[in-house]
Design a protein around this motif. Structure first.
Motif, short mmCIF file in Angstrom:
data_model
loop_
_atom_site.label_atom_id
_atom_site.label_comp_id
_atom_site.label_asym_id
_atom_site.label_seq_id
_atom_site.Cartn_x
_atom_site.Cartn_y
_atom_site.Cartn_z
N HIS A 26 0.79 -1.18 -0.15
CA HIS A 26 0.12 0.02 -0.11
C HIS A 26 0.91 1.15 -0.02
N GLU B 110 -8.54 3.32 -2.03
CA GLU B 110 -9.45 3.26 -0.96
C GLU B 110 -11.11 3.42 -1.30
N ARG C 181 -9.29 1.99 5.51
CA ARG C 181 -7.76 1.51 5.98
C ARG C 181 -7.91 -0.05 6.08
N LYS C 182 -9.03 -0.38 6.79
CA LYS C 182 -9.12 -1.87 7.09
C LYS C 182 -9.28 -2.67 5.75
N LEU D 153 -7.79 -1.76 2.75
CA LEU D 153 -6.23 -1.70 2.37
C LEU D 153 -5.61 -2.71 3.46
N ASP D 154 -5.50 -2.61 4.45
CA ASP D 154 -4.95 -3.50 5.49
C ASP D 154 -4.89 -5.01 5.14
N THR D 155 -6.35 -5.32 5.02
CA THR D 155 -6.72 -6.73 4.85
C THR D 155 -6.11 -7.21 3.42
N VAL E 257 -3.43 -6.06 2.03
CA VAL E 257 -2.01 -6.34 2.13
C VAL E 257 -1.81 -7.69 2.97
N ARG E 258 -2.45 -7.76 3.99
CA ARG E 258 -2.41 -9.07 4.91
C ARG E 258 -2.71 -10.41 4.14
#
Ligand code: ADP
Ligand code: MG
Length: 700
Positions: free
Chosen positions: A461, A571, A607-608, A610-612, A614-615
């Motif tokens: 990200h 986003e 944010r959640k 994008l974080d997801t 990436v994870r």
């Protein structure tokens, strides 16, 4: 007649004009609708706060204060009534912006009131807007005990004009329950009520509106959720049963030339275990003499197409024709190319039929279908038009189901005397509980394994400030001979702005990646179909290294040499869409990357998401989080289905309960498929569908 079918107009205190607004504003037409118009929250009115202790973080609170001053301020739109009030701990302000004259008239300076509302802060002082007010007396204070948890109902401005604010609605419900609690009958088999320790139905409705205490409320909620999910699953499984009883299925009793030749000579890779398992499931299904309706779930790239193709070959081995339906022309084309490439020439005749197939070709296709020579027809929903007649259609694959309604599925069933077997493939994995509901009448197969040797896509990200790094990664990959996608959102509401974004983006790309060294192909919805196709082909043929596109590439494009997916304004995309886009790369043997570009300001959900991304690369996990973030109502496919019109249960948060209920209902049908046992008579009652508040006509 069931008393709860009575038009709401006839409830004491309603009448014609209120009935009209209740219908318009809340969809309350009958007694039953009011009974199921549940409070959206409950307010604890046992506790009195002090002015000193209130702050904007508190929910609704009540205080006893004396009004010391009142004043109308401002003009026209900024006109407001402001009052000062105090107790022995401090001073606060009360404010009204509506019904000012009316409130002002009634408000008595010097008197004590019980006030109730959401505390706020204004100019550093505690404040409350539009509080509920009641003159204080020792009597009012003592009365509290009979309403420890006060229900709050959603109302609207319009309803308030008819005195149907939360309190007004509460009165109606109270009177309904007073008159008709005795008419609420148990609609679940008693042994189920006992086994699952459910509250009785009468108690549940009483307590959902007027809880005796918090425990009783929880029990009531549980019971009503159980009931709602039960009725939903009951209907789905009953449809499935009826369907199985009504429709015979063709029996594919052999595996022959087509399948074996393909398997032994043409299949370019070993199947994964998951693929084998699914093929076996299909094999078993198609030998039972019952029409198969199976959902095939698998993450992007898990290899659903080849499984579909091999199922088709089994059908062909048994003397049947087959077809495969895709939601867009691009995707239909892609399937056509893929399957042609897999089977090779002179093996089996494959045709393509879409909206843009020329009349002449179309006629030829029709003829060859009727004669039975054409064995595999691939296309868009043009395939199910009435003019398309098959000699002997035996197996249908529907790719990316959620864009097809169940109606279309049933249209296919009618394409042959004995309906063809149907395999539905979803584009994106959906959570298990959602599948149970959305596709509750289907059997489910899952490919939960990616082909070996595939490198997981690496996702990063980047913020705007890291754009140069992004360009750097692009150059590196292009230098290695790879290709890059750059995707922009193009969303209806702000289309103009998006288009501007896209155009600017293209300019920047052209500047960073100039001709003749770099070639950019451009594909978006505003481009003519023919040009779009040309641009696509340029990229597929590797004459362009970069494809700048809007989400049109979401489905379909398969360019194994593409190794970078850049998503601009990431986003703004939903999780499933992001996952779907990312799945466009990582199709070859090379390491692939996904770069999510975003602005600096991100919402919590943004944010959640994008974080997801990436994870994890796991589509099922992503689907779960998507459901959690957006709620079932916003997941693609659920709206049209109508099955998520739930009033109290929630597919996202009540997953465990749903699984329990599903098992319970399956148990009933296993034990007693005809519902002939005395204890199941209650399930025959008419209008089950209405009780669930669902429109079944849409899904059966
Ligand atoms: P999806 O499930 O997304 O539709 P596809 O069927 O398009 O996936 O398959 C993705 C890619 O993986 C295709 O290029 C396909 O040929 C390849 N593939 C499918 N099964 C296997 C396998 N068992 N081993 C290696 N590659 C496979
Ligand atoms: Mg696919």
């Amino acid at each position: 007649m069931n008393p709860f079918d009575t038009p709401i107009e006839y409830l004491k205190g309603v009448g014609a004009s209120r009935a009209e607004v209740l219908k318009k504003e809340l969809g309350i037409v009958k007694f039953d609708d009011l009974l199921k118009f549940y409070p959206y929250k409950y307010i604890d009115r046992t506790k009195f706060y002090k002015v000193r202790d209130i702050n904007p973080d508190l929910p609704y609170v009540q205080l006893i204060v004396r009004v010391t001053r009142k004043e109308v301020l401002g003009e026209n739109r900024s006109k407001r009534l402001v009052a000062q009030a105090q107790d022995d701990t401090g001073v606060m302000e009360l404010a009204w912006f509506q019904a000012i004259n009316w409130v002002e008239k009634g408000l008595q300076v010097g008197k004590a009131y019980i006030i109730f509302g959401k505390p706020g802060m204004f100019n550093g002082k505690p404040q409350m807007s539009h509080p509920e007010m009641e003159l204080y007396s020792s009597q009012t204070r003592d009365r509290k005990g009979n309403m420890t948890m006060q229900p709050a109902y959603n109302s609207t401005e319009k309803l308030k004009q008819f005195s149907l604010d939360s309190k007004g609605l509460q009165k109606l419900t109270a009177s309904l329950l007073e008159l008709h609690t005795k008419d609420i009958y148990e609609n679940l088999p008693l042994y189920i009520v006992n086994r699952y320790r459910l509250m009785s139905r009468q108690d549940a409705f009483r307590n959902i509106h007027f809880p005796e205490d918090a425990n009783k409320l929880a029990e009531a909620q549980h019971r009503l959720k159980f009931e709602e999910l039960f009725l939903l699953q009951f209907k789905l499984l009953k449809n499935k049963m009826l369907h199985t009883q009504k429709f015979k299925g063709n029996i594919f009793d052999k595996v022959g030339e087509y399948f074996n030749t393909f398997y032994n000579e043409k299949l370019p890779f070993p199947l994964t275990n998951a693929q084998k398992r699914v093929l076996k499931e299909i094999r078993v299904d198609t030998q039972r003499g019952v029409q198969m309706n199976r959902l095939l779930q698998g993450d992007v790239g898990s290899g659903k197409t080849v499984v579909a193709l091999m199922s088709l070959l089994i059908a062909i081995d048994n003397g049947f024709q087959t077809c495969m339906m895709a939601p867009t022309e691009i995707l239909a084309n892609q399937h056509y190319q893929t399957i042609k490439a897999l089977v090779g020439d002179d093996f089996v005749e494959v045709g393509l039929l879409t909206g843009s197939t020329k009349k002449k070709e179309r006629n030829i296709l029709h003829e060859r279908l009727m004669s039975g020579e054409l064995k595999i027809l691939i296309g868009t929903h043009a395939l199910i038009e009435d003019t398309v007649q098959y000699k002997n259609l035996g197996f249908v694959v529907i790719d990316e189901q959620h864009r097809f309604g169940v109606e279309q599925r049933s249209k296919l069933w009618r394409k042959n005397v004995v309906p063809p077997h149907v395999l539905v493939m979803t584009a994106t994995p959906i959570p298990r509980t959602l599948a149970m509901t959305l596709y509750g009448d289907l059997d489910v197969s899952v490919i939960d394994e990616l082909p070996a040797g595939r490198k997981p896509i690496e996702t990063v990200h980047f913020y705007e400030s890291q754009r140069l790094r992004m360009f750097g990664m692009m150059r590196e990959e292009i230098a290695k001979g790879r290709q890059v996608y750059v995707v922009y959102p193009l969303i209806q509401e702000s289309e103009k702005l998006d288009l501007k974004n896209l155009e600017e983006g293209i300019e920047v790309m052209r500047h960073e990646f100039p001709l003749p060294k770099y070639n950019i192909s451009i594909v978006h919805g505003k481009i003519q179909a023919a040009v779009k196709e040309e641009e696509m082909q340029r990229f597929i043929a590797h004459k362009a290294q970069i494809m700048v596109a809007t989400t049109v590439i979401e489905v379909g494009v398969n360019v194994p040499n593409a190794s970078v997916m850049i998503i601009e304004n990431a986003e703004r995309f939903g999780l499933s869409q992001l996952h779907q886009l990312r799945g466009r790369v990582g199709r070859g043997a090379e390491q692939s990357y996904c770069i999510l570009m975003s602005g600096n300001k991100l919402s919590h959900d943004g944010r959640k998401r994008l974080d997801t991304m990436v994870r994890t690369n796991n589509g099922f996990e992503i689907a779960e989080i998507d459901l959690e973030l957006r709620g079932p109502g916003n997941i693609e496919g659920t709206q049209q289905s109508g099955v998520l019109d739930l009033k109290i249960a929630n597919i996202a948060t009540d997953q465990e309960l749903l699984i329990q209920v599903r098992k319970c209902v399956e148990g009933i049908f296993e034990k007693d498929p005809q519902l002939a046992l005395p204890e199941h008579q209650v399930l025959h009652q008419a209008n089950l569908s209405k009780q669930a508040g669902l429109s079944w006509d849409k899904i059966s």
